[in-house]
Design a protein around this motif. Structure first.
Motif: not given
Length: 111
Positions: A46-49, A55-67, A79-89
């Motif tokens: 996320v930091e690399a993307a 981007v310098t402002e605070e960022v979150n996903t849609w779901a994280a902002w909702k929480q 603003l950007f996208q990042a490929v993340l690992i989904w460990g819960s599967k």
């Protein structure tokens, strides 16, 4: 790297109860460990993307902002996208997450 074992066990129990008998507790624990190990990698991605997008402002996903009690303003583009690992599967699968900035959200109106 130190891991929060209490948090991992809580996540394992949560996943086990949520699965309602579809997985063993051992599998739930395995998935919780995968998620814990993926957190550092995901944070780096996320930091690399974010840096790559300038981007310098605070960022979150849609779901994280909702929480956090915010909603993304209708029509806002990520603003950007990042490929993340989904460990819960449990299989180390990846997904593409979209990130929105603080300037693109508003507090959720409560009635």
């Amino acid at each position: 790297m130190k891991y929060n074992l209490s948090r991992i066990m809580k996540a394992a129990w949560k996943n086990y109860r949520k699965a309602d008998g579809e997985i063993t507790f051992g599998e739930a624990l395995h998935r919780a460990w995968l998620s814990a190990k993926a957190e550092d990698v995901n944070e780096q991605r996320v930091e690399a993307a974010k840096l790559g997008a300038g981007v310098t402002e605070e960022v979150n996903t849609w779901a994280a902002w909702k929480q956090l009690g915010y909603e993304v303003i209708h029509g806002s583009k990520a603003l950007f996208q990042a490929v993340l690992i989904w460990g819960s599967k449990g299989d180390g699968a990846t997904y593409k997450a979209s990130f929105f900035g603080l300037s693109q959200v508003q507090a959720i109106a409560t009635a």
